[in-house]
Structures are given as structure tokens and as C-alpha cells.
Design a protein around this motif. Structure first.
Motif, mmCIF file in Angstrom:
data_model
loop_
_atom_site.group_PDB
_atom_site.id
_atom_site.type_symbol
_atom_site.label_atom_id
_atom_site.label_comp_id
_atom_site.label_asym_id
_atom_site.label_seq_id
_atom_site.Cartn_x
_atom_site.Cartn_y
_atom_site.Cartn_z
ATOM 1 N N UNK A 15 0.847 -1.198 0.000
ATOM 2 C CA UNK A 15 0.000 0.000 0.000
ATOM 3 C C UNK A 15 0.879 1.242 0.000
ATOM 4 N N UNK A 16 0.580 2.163 -0.816
ATOM 5 C CA UNK A 16 1.365 3.389 -0.879
ATOM 6 C C UNK A 16 1.161 4.201 0.388
ATOM 7 N N UNK A 17 2.209 4.893 0.791
ATOM 8 C CA UNK A 17 2.190 5.653 2.039
ATOM 9 C C UNK A 17 1.218 6.829 1.947
ATOM 10 N N UNK A 18 0.465 7.028 3.045
ATOM 11 C CA UNK A 18 -0.429 8.194 3.169
ATOM 12 C C UNK A 18 -0.714 8.388 4.645
ATOM 13 N N UNK A 19 -1.712 9.140 4.968
ATOM 14 C CA UNK A 19 -2.018 9.424 6.371
ATOM 15 C C UNK A 19 -2.454 8.156 7.077
ATOM 16 N N UNK A 20 -2.122 8.041 8.366
ATOM 17 C CA UNK A 20 -2.427 6.855 9.154
ATOM 18 C C UNK A 20 -3.921 6.728 9.400
ATOM 19 N N UNK A 21 -4.416 5.497 9.390
ATOM 20 C CA UNK A 21 -5.783 5.217 9.798
ATOM 21 C C UNK A 21 -5.875 5.424 11.301
ATOM 22 N N UNK A 22 -6.892 6.154 11.740
ATOM 23 C CA UNK A 22 -7.051 6.442 13.172
ATOM 24 C C UNK A 22 -8.212 5.620 13.721
ATOM 25 N N UNK A 23 -7.894 4.780 14.716
ATOM 26 C CA UNK A 23 -8.904 3.960 15.375
ATOM 27 C C UNK A 23 -9.049 4.453 16.810
ATOM 28 N N UNK A 24 -10.275 4.863 17.162
ATOM 29 C CA UNK A 24 -10.572 5.230 18.536
ATOM 30 C C UNK A 24 -11.544 4.206 19.080
ATOM 31 N N UNK A 25 -11.165 3.558 20.184
ATOM 32 C CA UNK A 25 -11.981 2.444 20.681
ATOM 33 C C UNK A 25 -12.068 2.479 22.196
ATOM 34 N N UNK A 26 -13.157 1.872 22.695
ATOM 35 C CA UNK A 26 -13.357 1.722 24.127
ATOM 36 C C UNK A 26 -13.769 0.283 24.403
ATOM 37 N N UNK A 27 -13.085 -0.323 25.373
ATOM 38 C CA UNK A 27 -13.388 -1.707 25.725
ATOM 39 C C UNK A 27 -14.296 -1.739 26.939
ATOM 40 N N UNK A 28 -15.484 -2.310 26.750
ATOM 41 C CA UNK A 28 -16.437 -2.526 27.842
ATOM 42 C C UNK A 28 -16.262 -3.971 28.303
ATOM 43 N N UNK A 29 -15.372 -4.173 29.277
ATOM 44 C CA UNK A 29 -15.027 -5.536 29.684
ATOM 45 C C UNK A 29 -16.174 -6.211 30.421
ATOM 46 N N UNK A 30 -17.015 -5.453 31.057
ATOM 47 C CA UNK A 30 -18.147 -6.049 31.777
ATOM 48 C C UNK A 30 -19.095 -6.739 30.810
ATOM 49 N N UNK A 31 -19.231 -6.174 29.603
ATOM 50 C CA UNK A 31 -20.145 -6.744 28.606
ATOM 51 C C UNK A 31 -19.396 -7.407 27.440
ATOM 52 N N UNK A 36 -16.186 1.744 18.822
ATOM 53 C CA UNK A 36 -15.558 3.037 18.583
ATOM 54 C C UNK A 36 -15.706 3.446 17.148
ATOM 55 N N UNK A 37 -14.697 4.185 16.640
ATOM 56 C CA UNK A 37 -14.748 4.675 15.263
ATOM 57 C C UNK A 37 -13.427 4.407 14.554
ATOM 58 N N UNK A 38 -13.509 4.218 13.225
ATOM 59 C CA UNK A 38 -12.328 4.123 12.366
ATOM 60 C C UNK A 38 -12.417 5.272 11.384
ATOM 61 N N UNK A 39 -11.543 6.264 11.565
ATOM 62 C CA UNK A 39 -11.614 7.492 10.761
ATOM 63 C C UNK A 39 -13.018 8.074 10.785
ATOM 64 N N UNK A 66 -4.683 2.667 4.846
ATOM 65 C CA UNK A 66 -3.338 3.167 4.626
ATOM 66 C C UNK A 66 -2.316 2.144 5.116
ATOM 67 N N UNK A 67 -1.039 2.468 4.944
ATOM 68 C CA UNK A 67 -0.015 1.519 5.342
ATOM 69 C C UNK A 67 0.403 1.698 6.797
ATOM 70 N N UNK A 68 -0.354 2.486 7.549
ATOM 71 C CA UNK A 68 -0.056 2.653 8.970
ATOM 72 C C UNK A 68 -1.339 3.010 9.700
ATOM 73 N N UNK A 69 -1.311 2.816 11.030
ATOM 74 C CA UNK A 69 -2.488 3.161 11.807
ATOM 75 C C UNK A 69 -2.094 3.580 13.209
ATOM 76 N N UNK A 70 -3.046 4.273 13.840
ATOM 77 C CA UNK A 70 -2.931 4.655 15.245
ATOM 78 C C UNK A 70 -4.180 4.148 15.951
ATOM 79 N N UNK A 71 -3.978 3.478 17.104
ATOM 80 C CA UNK A 71 -5.089 2.994 17.914
ATOM 81 C C UNK A 71 -5.051 3.718 19.252
ATOM 82 N N UNK A 72 -6.136 4.401 19.577
ATOM 83 C CA UNK A 72 -6.304 5.011 20.896
ATOM 84 C C UNK A 72 -7.389 4.219 21.612
ATOM 85 N N UNK A 73 -6.984 3.495 22.680
ATOM 86 C CA UNK A 73 -7.875 2.539 23.332
ATOM 87 C C UNK A 73 -8.124 2.952 24.780
#
Length: 907
Positions: A15-31, A36-39, A66-73
Motif C-alpha cells: 500500500x502506498x504511504x499516506x495518512x495513518x488510519x485512526x482507530x478510537x476504541x473503548x473496551x467494555x469488559x463487563x459486557x 468506537x470509530x475508524x476514521x 493506509x499503510x499505517x495506523x494509530x489505535x487510541x484505546x
């Protein structure tokens, strides 16, 4: 140890280089939900875990654009997260992971068990995610990872990611992923993890994420070569490792005409795929290394630099090594990737000769698979030095010669196991691999022990279970497994009790008596719980010969074997001490405690039979009670011998009823003095041999072809003697193979010898006051391995082995007789070749100057009668000739063109 299962995460696209995919997620361990959201686009995924640890392998947020990503968990308090990443940061609400050069959806793990220990090593973060119980091993893991990073950075280049993490998980696994690996928490403490498996997983960071399995997975093979094999090499055990790998292929990858080609291997699914993808593949790179030398290391660096973060297949690997070595390798790779077998060759006509500047050793190498090209190391040993020669084998038949200055003593082919080849039987040692191979298995267990070994039976695939009262010889085409030290089938098979009683658990392997690519085993456990607890652990010890439990720990043992295929060229033991000639009387006098005298013969040599009679006569005249055992009479005819000795039937009737001339065929006049002396002196004659119907059937289809009734006619215990005994039979077999199977021929010969030993044993047991004189061909006495040692195994009685007109070689016998040649009055011969069909004796040819030619016998005549006795078969004719006299004229009636002709014949 059992190889950890490896999950390779494959490149799916470049995959050609471009802006990183941004993943924002929340883990509900009780359930058990992560959302979350992806971009900016929402997603939700259900978590599945074991004992507080959750791992997501699926594309839980979809493929990155993209060829890179960021995960905020965001995580609840007490949980730790781990994801494939170059960088991992602890945040106020959880974790942040970033990864460049992403090639698939992210793998994410969450656990409330982990503690973290991390260090920066040459710009790479090394992080250990261990449970509290395993954190005590973190120091050893950290030190080993530092060593390995230095090793592989030097070998390939800079580590491809920003961090490397090792995490323990609560289930059996060993997954190498981008920048991390999962290992079962239960085996973290085991020494093999840091010694071998950890490096294997780490090396996958350079190799394992650049594989295109569509045309075969080469990464496991190369990783095994540069990790597992390399560590053994550094410990001085490289030869043993390669040999074990070859045996693994022989045991589990099924040679013959079936199996998996290396190009079709993708993942480690079972023992067979592991043997192909790891062991055979490793040997392919080992041979390539030997062929290319320094260019192999250059190729490694080129392969990594060219395909870093990209996918590569076997064709790409080949091209890289061709480029750096400037050498065409298409035939080498095509053969080894497409052929399911490994190299299988025979060395023929091994010899040496003196040449002007020394000596020349030569032989012909004949290949079964000419499409497999390979380097082959050949060593010629002399008294002063070894000459090592490597030849690239690329033809069906190759003539080889090696010059040495000194006289060669031994030729050794591939002593360091650098070639992936079928090993000679002498090179094999028994190993536990075959317990889980694809070969069919026969398991023998008593009814009372089936419950004890229920857990073992569940783990053995392709097995048929039999009661231990069943005769195991019927199943010699299978891997043989005996359950429990108290196993009646084991005693039948080996003639002794199982060798271990004390250990609470043990597994012992032996080479299969017939098949070099199979084994036989005995498994013993004190109780069902011990069997269930220990047998699953045996899978980690496949390369060893046995395992024994000591205080709850399994101790592995590896048996020794010959290294390389060996051919003795020169034996300096050519001198003999000159001793005074001795008489048969002296032999008898020197052995007052002998209970058995074996006296060998060449069947057609009358002087040999005179010597046999001399032994009988002298023992009898010395007042010894003796019995004489006869190879030439088969066991079912013992009552006939008894009737002859008691005078109930004549000699002629005895010969007719024992079918002497049908079953033995040699001129009875050679043996008549022995029979007649025994009758005159009331010396028992004992029929020793197996019925020829039995030996013929075994020779055709093996013991397994016998019916239950036929099995009763062979001994209960049979020892499959190898070494010189087997080699000698193999030479005899190759003189006249006639399309037969050697293993069946070998079994038939063993049954022949075992039956004669067993017959003698039973007679001596029933008549303990008698000495036994056993008359048989030299081949059944030579080196003692045929009859003498088989009878000794049964009765442990002193014996004397005598052969006649044999070469004086070490161990050939106790005594060798060299009698003066003696002419005898042989039975008259017509001088014709006979076709004996449907009871009609048709003349096939007439010898020149023979009695038949003089009498006017013609080709195609049918012999009707001789001496006015109707001839119904060849035996009748031979019996008439036996009692015919030379110088006397006899009437011979033949049928010629449907008309009887009466001829006069004189001998």
C-alpha cells in the motif's frame, strides 16, 4: 521438544504511504464488547477470552486504508492492552499504539493478568507482558532477546519494527505476529523456550511477515534453519539435529509415492506438514548454504532488503540467490519444491585400486529420484588422514572416484547429514516420532489394561487395537505398539519380558524389525492417572529414543547409531595365527560340556557329510546319548522318521512319505550313511525345518499373509536379527531378486532359522539327557546368528559351532574343517532336462554323451516308466535312479508322438 505452532500474519497488499488510519476504541469488559470509530466511522465487536485474557485476530475494525495506523484505546482500571505496533504508550484512559508499514488488520490483546517489563535495546523497545507467576523469568527472557537481536541484526540488517513484545496467554499457543509473539503461560518456565523457540519467534519479525503462501511458505523452513538448527550448531550438535530432522521426514512425511510437496506447505497443521515445512524445508536451505558458501549470507541480506514489508514467494527466493551467486538454481528448486520424496540412492560397485600416484576409490551412485539435485559429501578414510570430497549430484546415475595418497580403509557417504536423503538402516536410531506418524499402527493391550491406557489410545491416530494374545507377526507392515510392561504380545515378538518395570511411566522405542521408516514401541504406566498425565507430554520428545518418568519429570534418552553410510574398503586383519591341525575327536574332547554340536555342510559335498557322520559316530561310541537334527526333513514328517527308525517302513518308503526329492532334491546318497547309521544305532532323528508351503507363502506375502492355522506352525517368538545376518541375506537376495520383496524374503529366512532352533529346543526340553547334533548348511551356522544364537536364546546351553571349507574370518565359528575331497558313488543320472507338468515328465533337452542320448531319448519324449515302474512324477523317477546300479541295463519306456517306445539304458 514439540515445535510451537506458528501463526504467520501475511502481507495482503503493498500500500502506498499516506495518512495513518485512526482507530478510537473503548473496551467494555463487563459486557465483553469493544466499540468506537475508524476514521470517524463507527464499529462494534464482541470480545471472546479465556481466564481474563482476550485476543482479537479478526479484522475487528476492517482493513486499514493506509499503510499505517494509530489505535487510541480506553480500558477499565486493572487491564493492560497489547497490539502490533512500533510504539506503545500508556495514556490517562488506556493505551495508544502506532504502527508504520501495516499489512493487515490489527491484532489486539487485552488482559487483567499482565505485568510489564521493558527496556530499550539499540533503539528497539523490548517488552515482556507476563503474569505475576512468570515475571520471575523475565530476566532470562530479556537477556536472551538482547543476544538474538544482535545476532539477527548482523545477519539481516536493522530490526524492522520499533518494538518487540512477548506475552504469555492462558492456552496452548505460539503465535508470531508483527512486533510481538504470544506464548502459552504454562511453558514460559521451560528451558527450551529461551534456548530455541524464542529465537524462532523473534526471527519471524525479519522473515515471517513477508510470505506469499499461495506458492508455498518458505519462511518456516528458513527460520528453522537460521534459528533452531543454528542454536544446535553453536552447541556442537548440528549433525545430530540434521539427522533428527531427516528421520522426522522419513517417519512423518511418508516417502513412497505419496506425501506433501514443499510448494504446497502453508502452515503447521499436523506432524506430516511440520515434517515437510520445517524439517525438509530446513534441509533444502542447508543444502543451498553448502552449495553457495558466502553467497548464501549475501542472499539473506538481499532477500530481506528487497522484500522488507513486502510479500515474497519461493520464486522470489530463488531469484535472489541466483542473482547473488550468478548461478542457475531452477533445477534445484523445482525438484525440491515439487517432489514429495527426499533423495534416495544406492552406492554400487564400491572398490579401490592402486594407481601411479596413490589409490583411487570409485563407486556408482544410482538415484531413485533423478529430479532431485543435491550436494553430497563423501569421505575416504585412510590410516593417516581423511579426504573430503563434495559432488553436486544431478543425474540418475553418477560415477564417482576419489584419489588418496594412502591406501583407503573406509568410504563414508554424507557423515554430517548435509543431504536430505533416506538413511541406511545402520544409521537409524529408534525415535518417538513415529508414534504420531501417518503410518497405520497395531496396538496390543490386554483386556484388563484397556481402561488404564484409554487416554493413550485416544491420542494414537490410524491405530487398530488388538488383544495382546493375538500374534503380532501378522501386523509387521504396521507400526507396532505394546501397552504395559506385562504384555503377552511383546513377549511373543521379542522373546523376553519388557525391559522396564520400576518407572511409573516410560515409553521405549525400537527399530522396526522389517521397515527402516517405522518403529515399534512399548508404553508402560503404573495407573490410568499416570498415563493420562504423562503421555501427552511425550509429543515434545519426538527426536528421542525413550522417555522415563523420574519423580514426576520426564527424562529423555537418545540411542546411538552409525554416522553416515559406510563401506569398509580394506581390513588390515589379514594375518592368522598358525595352529596345529586337529581331529574331530580333539574337537569333541576339548568341549566336554557342550550340549549342542552344530556341524555345517555344503549340501553337495560328500566329504562334509562324512565329517558329520564322524561327529555322530564318535559321540555315540564315547557312550553319549545323542539325537541328530536334520535341516533336510520338514517338521510334519517326524512320524515318518520315527517309523523308519523303528523298522515299520523301509528307507524307500521313508523317502516317499517325507517327499524327500520334492522338498529337498539333493541326492540322497550324500546323506544315506547318516540315516543308516542312526537307524542301526537307534539314534533319534529330528525333523527341524518349516514346511515349504509356509516359507513360500511368507516369501511371497510376509508373515502377515499366514492364516491362523498356518501361524501355529511357526515359533511364537521370532527375533529379527539385523547387522551381518541381514546384510548377508540381502546380498543373496540381490543375486536373484526375481521381482520379490526383500522384507518378505528376509522374514522367510528368519522363520526358517527360528523354526529349526525351536524344533531343537522342544526336543531337548523333552529329552534333557541327550546331546544334540544339528546338521544344516554352513549359512545357517556361520557367525552363529542363524540357528546357534536362536537356540541359545531359548535354552542357554553351551554349544560348539563347526563349519566346513569356509574362509577363516573372525567369529565365523568355533572350528573350521577343511576335509580332503572325497568322491562318492552318486545316483545315476539320465542326462535330461525335465518339465514336470500334470504328472507327466516331458524331456526338455538331452545332454551330449549322456546315458539318455546313448539310449536314443529325444527332446519332447514323455517318460512313461523306468525299470518297469510307472513314473507318475519326478520323485518316483529319482527314487528309481537312487537304487539303480551302474553297469546294469534298464528298460526305459517313453511316449513319442502318441506311441510308446521301449529303450534300453545303461549307466
Amino acid at each position: 521438544m514439540k515445535r510451537l505452532l506458528i501463526l504467520l500474519i501475511l502481507v495482503t497488499s503493498a500500500i502506498s504511504a499516506s495518512a495513518a488510519t485512526l482507530v478510537k476504541a473503548k473496551a467494555d469488559m463487563a459486557n465483553s464488547v469493544i466499540s468506537g470509530t475508524v476514521d470517524g466511522k463507527p464499529f462494534s465487536y464482541t470480545l471472546k477470552g479465556t481466564d481474563g485474557t482476550y485476543i482479537i485476530y479478526d479484522d475487528w475494525f476492517g482493513e486499514p486504508k493506509d499503510d499505517s495506523y494509530t489505535l487510541e484505546l480506553t480500558l477499565p482500571e486493572g487491564y493492560v492492552a497489547l497490539a502490533e505496533s512500533d510504539k506503545a504508550e500508556k495514556t490517562k484512559y488506556g493505551w495508544k499504539f502506532t504502527l508504520k508499514n501495516a499489512n493487515h488488520g490489527m491484532v489486539l490483546a487485552i488482559s487483567d493478568k499482565w505485568q510489564i517489563k521493558s527496556e530499550i535495546v539499540n533503539g528497539v523497545e523490548v517488552a515482556l507482558y507476563f503474569s505475576k507467576a512468570n515475571m520471575q523469568y523475565s530476566g532470562a527472557y530479556m537477556a536472551r532477546i538482547k543476544e538474538l537481536l544482535a545476532l539477527y541484526t548482523d545477519m539481516f540488517g536493522k530490526y524492522p519494527y520499533g518494538r518487540f513484545a512477548v506475552a504469555d496467554v492462558p492456552y496452548p499457543v505460539g503465535h508470531a505476529l508483527v512486533s510481538l509473539t504470544f506464548i502459552s503461560e504454562k511453558i514460559i518456565p521451560m528451558p527450551f523456550l529461551t534456548r530455541t523457540s524464542l529465537g524462532h519467534e523473534l526471527l519471524h519479525q525479519w522473515l515471517g511477515v513477508a510470505v506469499d503462501t499461495k506458492d508455498g511458505n518458505w519462511a518456516e523452513a528458513l527460520t528453522t534453519y537460521l534459528a533452531d538448527r543454528l542454536y544446535e550448531e553453536k552447541d556442537g550438535k548440528g549433525v545430530e539435529y540434521r539427522k533428527a530432522a531427516i528421520i522426522n521426514v522419513m517417519q512423518n512425511a511418508r516417502q513412497k509415492e505419496e506425501g506433501t510437496a514443499l510448494k504446497d506447505f502453508s502452515y503447521n497443521r499436523d506432524k506430516a506438514s511440520q515434517a515437510v515445512g520445517y524439517s525438509k524445508g530446513m534441509m533444502v536451505f542447508s543444502m543451498l548454504d553448502d552449495m553457495l558458501g558466502d553467497d548464501f549470507n549475501k542472499g539473506l541480506k538481499r532477500l530481506y532488503s528487497k522484500f522488507k514489508y513486502k510479500k515474497a514467494d519461493w520464486n522470489d527466493v530463488r531469484k535472489v540467490f541466483e542473482d547473488v551467486s550468478d548461478r542457475k538454481l531452477d533445477k534445484y528448486f523445482d525438484g525440491w519444491l515439487n517432489e514429495t520424496a527426499i533423495a534416495d540412492f544406492d552406492a554400487k560397485d564400491v572398490s579401490f585400486k592402486a594407481v601411479q600416484d596413490g589409490y583411487e576409490t570409485s563407486f556408482t551412485l544410482k538415484n531413485k529420484y533423478e529430479n532431485l539435485n543435491y550436494p553430497l559429501e563423501i569421505v575416504v578414510k585412510t590410516e593417516k588422514a581423511d579426504t573430503v570430497y563434495t559432488k553436486y549430484i544431478d543425474a540418475k546415475e553418477v560415477n564417482l572416484s576419489i584419489k588418496t595418497k594412502e591406501r583407503p580403509i573406509e568410504l563414508v557417504i554424507d557423515p554430517k547429514y548435509k543431504t536430505a536423503r533416506i538413511l541406511d538402516r545402520t544409521e537409524l536410531y529408534p525415535a518417538l516420532y513415529a508414534l504420531w506418524s501417518k503410518y497405520p499402527k497395531a496396538v496390543f493391550v490386554s483386556e484388563k489394561n484397556k481402561t488404564k491406557y484409554a487416554s493413550v489410545l485416544k491420542m494414537i491416530d490410524d491405530a487398530e487395537v488388538y488383544n495382546d494374545t493375538v500374534n503380532p507377526y501378522q501386523y509387521n507392515d504396521k507400526i507396532i505398539i505394546f501397552l504395559d510392561a506385562d504384555n503377552a504380545a511383546f513377549r511373543k515378538y521379542y522373546g523376553v519380558n519388557a525391559p522396564f518395570i520400576k518407572p511409573e511411566f516410560a515409553v521405549l522405542s525400537s527399530l522396526h524389525p522389517l521397515h527402516s521408516d517405522r518403529m515399534s514401541y512399548i508404553i508402560h504406566a503404573d495407573d490410568a492417572e499416570t498415563a493420562a498425565a504423562n503421555f501427552p507430554r511425550v509429543t515434545h520428545y519426538g527426536k528421542y529414543s525413550s522417555v522415563v518418568s523420574e519423580n514426576g519429570r520426564l527424562r529423555p534418552v537418545m540411542d546411538q547409531s552409525v554416522q553416515g553410510e559406510r563401506f569398509r574398503l580394506y581390513d588390515d586383519r589379514q594375518g592368522e595365527r598358525v595352529q596345529s591341525a586337529i581331529s574331530i575327536k580333539t574337537i569333541i574332547d576339548e568341549n566336554p560340556y557342550a550340549r549342542v554340536f552344530y556341524v555345517g555342510e555344503t549340501h553337495t559335498d560328500f566329504a562334509h557329510h562324512e565329517n558329520q557322520l564322524e561327529f555322530i559316530r564318535r559321540l555315540n561310541e564315547a557312550g553319549k546319548k545323542i539325537a541328530v537334527g536334520l535341516e533336510m526333513i520338514q517338521k510334519p514328517f517326524q512320524p515318518v522318521l520315527d517309523d523308519y527308525l523303528s523298522g515299520k517302513i523301509t528307507e524307500r518308503e521313508m523317502l516317499e512319505k517325507t517327499e524327500y526329492y520334492t522338498r529337498w532334491k539333493y541326492d540322497y546318497r550324500l546323506y544315506a550313511p547318516i540315516f543308516r547309521y542312526a537307524k542301526e544305532n537307534r539314534i533319534p532323528l529330528v525333523a527341524l525345518n518349516t514346511p515349504q508351503e509356509i516359507t513360500k507363502k511368507i516369501s511371497s506375502g510376509g508373515i502377515k499373509s499366514l492364516t491362523d492355522e498356518e501361524l501355529k506352525q511357526i515359533p511364537e517368538t521370532i527375533e529379527y536379527t539385523g547387522g551381518e545376518y541381514r546384510d548377508g541375506l540381502y546380498k543373496i537376495f540381490n543375486m536373484h531378486p526375481m521381482g520379490r520383496d526383500f522384507e518378505n524374503f528376509y522374514e522367510a529366512q528368519i522363520v526358517w532359522d527360528e523354526t529349526m532352533a525351536d524344533s531343537a529346543y522342544k526336543y531337548m526340553t523333552a529329552n534333557p539327557d541327550r546331546l544334540f547334533v544339528l546338521l544344516a548348511g554352513n549359512g545357517h551356522i556361520r557367525n552363529r546368528t542363524s540357528i546357534p544364537e536362536r537356540l541359545f536364546r531359548r535354552n542357554l546351553m553351551n554349544y560348539v559351532a563347526v563349519v566346513q571349507d569356509e574362509d577363516n574370518k573372525p567369529g565365523v565359528a568355533d572350528y573350521i574343517l577343511y576335509p580332503q575331497e572325497t568322491d562318492y558313488d552318486a545316483s545315476p543320472m539320465l542326462g535330461v532336462g525335465i518339465d514336470d507338468k500334470d504328472g507327466k515328465l516331458k524331456v526338455a533337452d538331452v545332454s551330449d554323451k549322456s546315458a539318455a542320448q546313448t539310449a536314443g531319448v529325444l527332446k519332447d519324449d514323455i517318460i512313461v516308466s523306468f525299470n518297469r515302474v510307472t513314473v507318475g512324477g519326478l520323485q518316483t523317477l529319482k527314487l528309481e535312479l537312487l537304487y539303480a546300479e551302474k553297469g546294469r541295463e534298464y528298460e526305459l519306456v517313453v511316449l513319442r508322438k502318441d506311441k510308446e517306445e521301449t529303450l534300453k539304458i545303461k549307466f
